[in-house]
Structure formats: C-alpha cells, structure tokens
Design an enzyme around this catalytic site. Structure first.
Site, PDB file in Angstrom:
ATOM      1  N   HIS A 128       0.930  -1.322  -0.098  1.00  0.00           N
ATOM      2  CA  HIS A 128      -0.040  -0.049   0.006  1.00  0.00           C
ATOM      3  C   HIS A 128       0.843   1.314  -0.126  1.00  0.00           C
ATOM      4  O   HIS A 128       0.614   2.184  -0.810  1.00  0.00           O
ATOM      5  CB  HIS A 128      -0.929  -0.081   1.274  1.00  0.00           C
ATOM      6  N   GLU A 129       1.766   1.062   0.860  1.00  0.00           N
ATOM      7  CA  GLU A 129       2.873   2.362   1.091  1.00  0.00           C
ATOM      8  C   GLU A 129       3.659   2.717  -0.232  1.00  0.00           C
ATOM      9  O   GLU A 129       3.859   3.706  -0.829  1.00  0.00           O
ATOM     10  CB  GLU A 129       3.628   2.175   2.063  1.00  0.00           C
ATOM     11  N   HIS A 132       1.576   4.470  -2.888  1.00  0.00           N
ATOM     12  CA  HIS A 132       1.531   5.981  -3.030  1.00  0.00           C
ATOM     13  C   HIS A 132       2.701   6.730  -3.752  1.00  0.00           C
ATOM     14  O   HIS A 132       2.467   7.610  -4.454  1.00  0.00           O
ATOM     15  CB  HIS A 132       1.615   6.409  -1.640  1.00  0.00           C
TER      16      HIS A 132
HETATM   17 ZN   LIG Z   1      -2.181   5.170   2.284  1.00  0.00          ZN
END
Ligand SMILES: [Zn+2]
Length: 265
Positions: A128-129, A132
């Site tokens: 998830h990171e 980004h």
């Molecule tokens: Zn996030």
C-alpha cells in the site's frame, strides 16, 4: 482584459495537457507539476533527515530486517517502478504506523508488526505504501499546494525554503514526523489499496490477508486506534472496495502462490 483571461486559460490548459500522467494498474490520470527527478530528490532528502534524527531507534533485529527487505524486494520487482532505489527502514516505536516518501524510501514502525500478524499482512502494508510512491501521490499533493499557495513556484519547492519545509514533508507523505496530519484523499487511498493489493498478489502473497489486516485495524477502537488509521481512515466503503478487488487480485495470485501468508510475526 478578456484577452488576458483567454491566454491565461489557454496556458493553464496547455500546462494541464503536458503535466497529465497515467497511473499504472488503475489507469487514472493525474495532474502533476513537479518533475519526477525533483520529487525523488526531495524524498531522499526528507528520508536522510528523518533517519539522522531517528538513528538511535533504528531496529537491528536480523529476523525482522530480513523479512522486511525480502518483502520490499519481492514487491518492488513486481511493481511498475522496479528500478527505483526502494528501501525500508524499521524504527523501534510503539506507534503502529508506516509511510513511504517519493522515490521509494519507506519506514515501518515496530508498533504495526503485531497488527500485521504475518508476512502477507506486512506485505499488504508495504504494498500500500509503495503504491503511494508509484502513483506519485506525494507529487500530486505538492501540486495542489502549489496551486493553493500561489506564491510558491515549482522551483521554490526545496528544503532550503524553510517557510514551507514542514508542509513539503507532510505533502511528501511523512506528516506524522513533523506533527502535521495531512491524510491522503479518499481516492488516493482507494488507489493505493488497489495497486498495493495487486503487487502483493503478483509477488505471491495471499491478497485476502489485505482485507483481514484492515479488519484487524478497524476492530481496534478508542485510544487503542493505531496511528496508521489517522492518516488512512477506514470506512465501510473502503472495505467494500477492497473486497471487490479480490477476484482480480486472486487471478494474479494464482499464477504464483509462492508465500501464502508467509512466516508469522
Ligand atoms: Zn495510504
């Protein structure tokens, strides 16, 4: 007067055309004024700065570090930016948090590990990171700041510009380190969920664990609430969106179900 407005609109439209980038996996288009090289450099500077301040808290446990670098490597290889200098540093802290700076520099706080429960859960957080950074959400947010602070030009976005230093760090994605709570937009969060889940599945981690991980986060209420949730708000919509991703993620996972849930944490 009208002529001036017309030219201004024309220039804005042109800038928009040349600055639109397409995000991998989701195919959405976004408006970014910051050149990629500048974004990567800012991320590296913020990371160096953060690590020098947290030097005493860097985790040295070989088992944890080996797992974190394995996950980072596995996901990076299956990401749309395999050549970035991806790096994850583990910080000893009660905080249940994680963040990624542009250019692929990530931080995982040990407080989040019990919630991750296993390697696949941690892969969901790191994926998830990572998403980004791949989707350039930090640069999107800095572009918004440029538009809001009209006096701030692209060239002025640097760490020498002390007036905006903390705002730049928060826009990059590490707001918690300078005490500025600047959550990503809901759309950015959905997008990071989608990209991250696909990356973890491609790397051979069971994507269902991403859904279980968010449920574990959400079940912690009140003062127990992990820091991670203050910048990554969890809602019913988000749970539904994550679940609806599963057929696509499972199709990727079935091509190489290498790790399953992996080792326990
Ligand atoms: Zn996030």
């Amino acid at each position: 007067m009208y002529r001036k407005t017309f030219y201004l609109l024309l220039i804005t439209a042109l800038v928009h055309v040349v600055s639109c980038t397409t995000t991998p996996v989701t195919g959405t288009r976004s408006f970014i004024l910051i050149p990629f090289s500048q974004e990567v450099q800012l991320g590296q500077e913020a990371y160096r700065d953060f690590l020098s301040k947290e030097k005493a808290n860097i985790n040295k446990d070989p088992k944890i570090n080996e797992m974190v670098s394995r996950i980072t490597k596995n996901l990076a290889m299956k990401s749309d930016m395999p050549n970035l200098k991806w790096q994850t540093t583990v910080i000893n802290s009660k905080e249940a948090n994680a963040f990624c700076l542009p250019g692929g520099k990530m931080v995982v706080y040990t407080g989040i590990l019990p919630l991750c429960k296993n390697e696949a859960g941690l892969a969901a957080v790191i994926g998830h990171e990572m998403a980004h950074a791949v989707a350039r959400h930090g640069a999107q947010r800095m572009t918004q700041q440029l538009v809001l602070n009209l006096g701030l030009s692209v060239a002025s976005v640097s760490f020498q510009n002390s007036k905006y230093r903390d705002l730049i760090i928060a826009s990059l994605g590490a707001g918690s380190t300078v005490g500025i709570l600047l959550p990503y937009s809901r759309d950015n969060e959905y997008e990071a969920d989608e990209i991250g889940t696909i990356y973890m599945a491609r790397a051979g981690y069971d994507p269902n664990e991403a859904v279980n991980l968010w449920k574990r986060f959400a079940s912690m209420g009140g003062s127990q609430q992990p820091e991670f949730l203050s910048t990554h708000p969890y809602s019913q919509n988000r749970a539904q969106r994550l679940s609806s991703l599963m057929p696509r993620a499972m199709a990727e996972y079935k091509k190489s179900p290498k790790y399953g849930l992996g080792s326990n944490l």
